[in-house]
Design a protein around this motif. Sequence first.
Motif, short mmCIF file in Angstrom:
data_model
loop_
_atom_site.label_atom_id
_atom_site.label_comp_id
_atom_site.label_asym_id
_atom_site.label_seq_id
_atom_site.Cartn_x
_atom_site.Cartn_y
_atom_site.Cartn_z
N GLY A 1 0.77 -1.23 0.00
CA GLY A 1 0.00 0.00 0.00
C GLY A 1 0.80 1.29 0.00
O GLY A 1 0.22 2.37 -0.09
N PHE A 2 2.13 1.20 0.08
CA PHE A 2 2.94 2.43 0.13
C PHE A 2 3.67 2.56 -1.20
O PHE A 2 4.82 2.19 -1.34
N ARG A 3 2.96 3.16 -2.18
CA ARG A 3 3.51 3.29 -3.53
C ARG A 3 4.41 4.51 -3.69
O ARG A 3 5.39 4.48 -4.42
N ARG A 4 4.02 5.62 -3.04
CA ARG A 4 4.65 6.91 -3.28
C ARG A 4 4.95 7.62 -1.96
O ARG A 4 4.17 7.54 -1.02
N ASN A 5 6.05 8.37 -1.93
CA ASN A 5 6.30 9.25 -0.78
C ASN A 5 5.24 10.33 -0.69
O ASN A 5 4.86 10.77 0.40
N SER A 6 4.78 10.79 -1.84
CA SER A 6 3.96 12.00 -1.90
C SER A 6 2.59 11.87 -1.26
O SER A 6 2.12 12.81 -0.61
N ASP A 7 1.93 10.73 -1.40
CA ASP A 7 0.55 10.65 -0.91
C ASP A 7 0.17 9.30 -0.31
O ASP A 7 -1.00 9.04 -0.06
N SER A 8 1.14 8.44 -0.08
CA SER A 8 0.83 7.12 0.50
C SER A 8 0.93 7.16 2.02
O SER A 8 1.70 7.94 2.58
N LYS A 9 0.15 6.31 2.68
CA LYS A 9 0.24 6.15 4.14
C LYS A 9 0.55 4.69 4.44
O LYS A 9 -0.12 3.80 3.94
N PHE A 10 1.58 4.48 5.22
CA PHE A 10 1.96 3.12 5.57
C PHE A 10 1.07 2.64 6.71
O PHE A 10 1.01 3.24 7.78
N GLU A 11 0.35 1.56 6.45
CA GLU A 11 -0.50 0.96 7.47
C GLU A 11 0.37 0.03 8.31
O GLU A 11 0.63 -1.11 7.94
N SER A 12 0.81 0.53 9.46
CA SER A 12 1.78 -0.23 10.25
C SER A 12 1.16 -1.42 10.97
O SER A 12 1.88 -2.24 11.55
N ASP A 13 -0.19 -1.52 10.93
CA ASP A 13 -0.81 -2.69 11.55
C ASP A 13 -0.80 -3.91 10.62
O ASP A 13 -1.23 -4.99 11.00
N GLN A 14 -0.27 -3.76 9.40
CA GLN A 14 -0.21 -4.90 8.48
C GLN A 14 0.93 -5.84 8.88
O GLN A 14 1.78 -5.53 9.72
N ASP A 15 0.97 -6.99 8.24
CA ASP A 15 1.97 -8.00 8.57
C ASP A 15 3.37 -7.49 8.20
O ASP A 15 3.59 -6.95 7.12
N GLN A 16 4.32 -7.67 9.12
CA GLN A 16 5.71 -7.30 8.91
C GLN A 16 6.60 -8.37 9.53
O GLN A 16 6.23 -8.96 10.56
N PHE A 17 7.77 -8.58 8.95
CA PHE A 17 8.60 -9.69 9.43
C PHE A 17 9.00 -9.52 10.89
O PHE A 17 9.15 -10.50 11.63
N VAL A 18 9.15 -8.26 11.35
CA VAL A 18 9.57 -8.05 12.74
C VAL A 18 8.50 -8.52 13.72
O VAL A 18 8.82 -8.92 14.85
N LYS A 19 7.23 -8.51 13.31
CA LYS A 19 6.17 -8.99 14.20
C LYS A 19 6.30 -10.49 14.42
O LYS A 19 6.03 -11.00 15.51
N HIS A 20 6.71 -11.19 13.38
CA HIS A 20 6.91 -12.64 13.52
C HIS A 20 8.13 -12.93 14.38
O HIS A 20 8.14 -13.91 15.14
#
Length: 515
Positions: free
Chosen positions: A91-110
């Motif tokens: 979901g984070f395509r562009r610096n200009s207008d994207s918002k990173f949804e940090s609640d999504q799956d990430q390797f550090v959570k595992h």
Amino acid sequence: MHKLILWGAMALVMVSCTKPKEQKPPNIVIIVSDDHTRQAVSAYGSTIAQTPNIDRIADEGVLLTNAYVTNSICGPSRAVLLTGKYSHKNGFRRNSDSKFESDQDQFVKHLQAAGYQTAWIGKYHLGKDPQGFDHYEILPGQGYYYNPDFIVKDSGRVNRTGYVSDLVEDAAENWLDRREDDKPFCLVIGHKATHRTWMPDLQDLDKYDEVTFPLPDNFYDDYEGRQAAMEQDMTVDKTMILGYDLKMYAEDTKDGNVSRLTPEQRAKFDAHYKPIHRELDSLNLSGKDLVEWKYQQYMRDYLATAESMDRNIGRTLDYLEAHGLDENTIVIYTSDQGFYLGEHGWFDKRFMYEESFSTPMMMKYPGVIQPGTKSDAMVMNLDIAPTMLDAANVEIPEGIQGESMLPVLTGEEKQGREVLYYHYYEVGEHNVSPHFGIKTDRYKLIRFYNQVVSWELFDLEEDPKEMHNVYGEEHYQKVQEEMKVKLLEAIKKYEDTEAEELFHEDISSTEIKRK
């Protein structure tokens, strides 16, 4: 009786062979720089810079000579690193207008779930609410080089006096000092260097003053046959600003980095740049003479900015050794993408051309990766997340699109990826058209859209500097069709529906359409 003793001894031998002593999970340190390109890393053969501490990681592990990114821009690259997914998936395509949804799956959570302590220190550039980290101290947005603010978990915003590379390393070591010794850890160190506007540590300001850098032989590229390259706005000539980029300030500069300097720091800063400014005024340069002066000043600032980062990477390695951690710690160094050091007359990144698309990447993994190894396997920043989970013996989630690099790096498999897929989305910044494409060991196919609608094909064996677009040439018709088949396969593999629709859009093989 003797038979019973013999069978018992054999059983003990079998147990000892099939159940080796359990190894402790490896600690993980991932060092991510910003806009630091392979052309400025001596491990890659750079003749313009020495990076002895970055090189230590390669000397003690593997130098990856064919490492690439999925989307050559700061925030999206970090999102790919954390998620192991392409930009259209995380979901984070562009610096200009994207918002990173940090609640999504990430390797550090595992890793957290598997008992790891986790931390991100330094430039994050994905918002203000990191998840998956027991601790964080992040720079707001891009952050500042001098006397920067940090957002500290559970403490809020704090200001610290000093140079950003030193302060990031200080914070990383402080966290390591406080961690629980009986648990493995994963630490991400995000350096601000070497991002525009290339502000060196004050002690490094004079480092390259006496050096004259050779112009890249395609510095005066005319972009013939490459419309998207022709329409960009990222040249040293026209785009690089004497004040903003090269510190040729008016007295009342409002530059955010400089205004943060203490009076003592500002005196050192001015003592370096003001004589250069006076000399520039006295020379009264114009045309190519001015462009080449700008290039020299750019290179001096860029490489001087890298000095402190390399020095502090040395501090990281020294800390691990001094605390007995180096023998069970994976250390990766990479950048969020490559960067142009005058090639094609440019600075910045974004394009799928080699200098921007490629990235430095090296990894030491004691006991697993042989020191001094070089690997030509094609890998991507997309692969870091599954590689870390693989090393930690944590199951790789099905949704991750990257592939563990360990089978290739340990010799279990003979080669990495056969095709690399790339998609850049940002519109407007530096006037670089969005584009997607693939690279194989010899060829690269790119499809530009939005501002410029065109195809480009390069034979990297015959044309490694990507000066001659052979798309539409009769001699390359077979290659062109084969590459289109491979591109569509990659698009479908990674479920990039936007690219699939554009791929099928009917445009002439000879006519470039502009919107």
